[in-house]
Design a protein around this motif. Structure first.
Motif, PDB file in Angstrom:
ATOM      1  N   GLN A  48       0.848  -1.194   0.000  1.00 26.13           N
ATOM      2  CA  GLN A  48       0.000   0.000   0.000  1.00 26.13           C
ATOM      3  C   GLN A  48       0.878   1.236   0.000  1.00 26.13           C
ATOM      4  O   GLN A  48       2.010   1.211   0.471  1.00 26.13           O
ATOM      5  N   ASP A  50       0.216   5.574   0.823  1.00 23.36           N
ATOM      6  CA  ASP A  50      -0.666   6.696   1.149  1.00 23.36           C
ATOM      7  C   ASP A  50      -0.021   7.970   0.637  1.00 23.36           C
ATOM      8  O   ASP A  50       1.169   8.205   0.891  1.00 23.36           O
ATOM      9  N   SER A  57      -5.886  13.502   0.878  1.00 19.85           N
ATOM     10  CA  SER A  57      -4.972  12.368   1.029  1.00 19.85           C
ATOM     11  C   SER A  57      -5.739  11.073   0.799  1.00 19.85           C
ATOM     12  O   SER A  57      -6.905  10.970   1.169  1.00 19.85           O
ATOM     13  N   PHE A  58      -5.081  10.088   0.173  1.00 25.10           N
ATOM     14  CA  PHE A  58      -5.751   8.815  -0.077  1.00 25.10           C
ATOM     15  C   PHE A  58      -4.748   7.677  -0.112  1.00 25.10           C
ATOM     16  O   PHE A  58      -3.562   7.883  -0.353  1.00 25.10           O
ATOM     17  N   GLY A  59      -5.253   6.482   0.164  1.00 21.17           N
ATOM     18  CA  GLY A  59      -4.443   5.277   0.137  1.00 21.17           C
ATOM     19  C   GLY A  59      -4.637   4.544  -1.176  1.00 21.17           C
ATOM     20  O   GLY A  59      -5.714   4.571  -1.762  1.00 21.17           O
ATOM     21  N   HIS A  64      -6.508  -0.650  -7.494  1.00 19.67           N
ATOM     22  CA  HIS A  64      -7.086   0.691  -7.377  1.00 19.67           C
ATOM     23  C   HIS A  64      -7.504   1.161  -8.764  1.00 19.67           C
ATOM     24  O   HIS A  64      -6.869   0.833  -9.760  1.00 19.67           O
ATOM     25  N   VAL A  76       4.580  10.887   1.969  1.00 20.24           N
ATOM     26  CA  VAL A  76       4.134   9.669   1.296  1.00 20.24           C
ATOM     27  C   VAL A  76       4.534   8.512   2.204  1.00 20.24           C
ATOM     28  O   VAL A  76       5.700   8.400   2.585  1.00 20.24           O
ATOM     29  N   THR A  77       3.564   7.679   2.566  1.00 22.92           N
ATOM     30  CA  THR A  77       3.845   6.533   3.432  1.00 22.92           C
ATOM     31  C   THR A  77       3.756   5.264   2.599  1.00 22.92           C
ATOM     32  O   THR A  77       2.725   5.006   1.968  1.00 22.92           O
ATOM     33  N   TYR A  79       3.955   1.159   2.517  1.00 25.21           N
ATOM     34  CA  TYR A  79       3.854  -0.081   3.288  1.00 25.21           C
ATOM     35  C   TYR A  79       4.450  -1.196   2.436  1.00 25.21           C
ATOM     36  O   TYR A  79       3.841  -1.625   1.450  1.00 25.21           O
ATOM     37  N   THR A  85       7.451   0.063   7.169  1.00 21.20           N
ATOM     38  CA  THR A  85       6.814   1.292   6.685  1.00 21.20           C
ATOM     39  C   THR A  85       7.892   2.341   6.503  1.00 21.20           C
ATOM     40  O   THR A  85       8.698   2.570   7.395  1.00 21.20           O
ATOM     41  N   LYS A  87       8.607   6.446   5.216  1.00 18.34           N
ATOM     42  CA  LYS A  87       7.969   7.739   4.986  1.00 18.34           C
ATOM     43  C   LYS A  87       8.926   8.644   4.237  1.00 18.34           C
ATOM     44  O   LYS A  87      10.094   8.757   4.609  1.00 18.34           O
TER      45      LYS A  87
END
Length: 159
Positions: A48, A50, A57-59, A64, A76-77, A79, A85, A87
Motif C-alpha cells: 500500500q 498513502d 490524502s488517499f491510500g 485501485h 508519502v507513506t 507499506y 513502513t 515515509k
C-alpha cells in the motif's frame, strides 16, 4: 425530462459499468517513487502507499481504479511487502495509478523523513514567512505563499 432520465438510467448504468475498469493484476502492486534528487523505489512490489494530494490524502492498494493526481507538500507513506513502513517527504509532483496496478510517484523534491532536520525546517519556514510579509507584487506573494505551504509541511513532517 424526469421520465426520460428514468428511461435512460439503466442504459447509463450498463455503459458506466462497461467503461470503468479496475486493474487486472492479482495482489501485486509495482511501485516507483523518484524525486529529482533520488530514486527511492524502482518497480518494487509493495502492499500500500498513502499519498497527499490537492484533492485530499488517499491510500492506494492493488486493483485501485486508474487515477492521475497532483501531489501537495506532505508525507508519502509506503507499506512494504516485508511489513516495514517508510515515509518520504515530497514537495510536489504527480501520482499515476495504472490499469496494471503499477503506481508511479514523480516528485519535484523527495527526502526520507528520518533525514529531515526540524530546526532547519523551522528556519526555512521563518524565512518563507518573512518573504511573504515583505512581498510587494502579486507574483512575489504567490511564490512566497507556495514556499510557506511547503515549509509548513516540512516542519510537520520533521516533527
Amino acid at each position: 425530462m424526469a421520465s426520460l432520465t428514468r428511461t435512460l438510467r439503466p442504459v447509463f448504468r450498463t455503459v458506466y459499468s462497461q467503461v470503468r475498469n479496475y486493474a487486472e493484476a492479482g495482489n501485486e502492486m509495482k511501485f516507483t517513487l523518484a524525486g529529482a534528487n533520488q530514486v527511492f523505489y524502482d518497480q518494487v512490489s509493495i502492499r500500500q502507499v498513502d499519498v497527499p494530494s490537492f484533492s485530499g490524502s488517499f491510500g492506494i492498494l492493488p486493483k485501485h481504479v486508474p487515477t492521475l493526481a497532483v501531489l501537495k507538500p506532505g508525507v508519502v507513506t509506503v507499506y512494504e511487502e516485508s511489513g516495514d513502513t517508510k515515509k518520504v517527504f515530497v514537495s510536489s509532483g504527480t501520482v499515476t495509478i495504472n490499469e496494471d496496478s503499477s503506481v508511479q510517484i514523480l516528485a519535484e523534491e523527495a527526502h526520507a523523513v528520518e533525514s529531515l532536520d526540524n530546526s532547519a525546517a523551522k528556519d526555512i519556514l521563518n524565512k518563507a514567512q518573512q518573504q511573504l510579509s515583505s512581498a510587494s507584487s502579486e507574483k512575489d506573494k504567490a511564490e512566497a505563499a507556495i514556499a510557506v505551504e511547503v515549509a509548513e509541511a516540512l516542519v510537520s513532517a520533521s516533527a
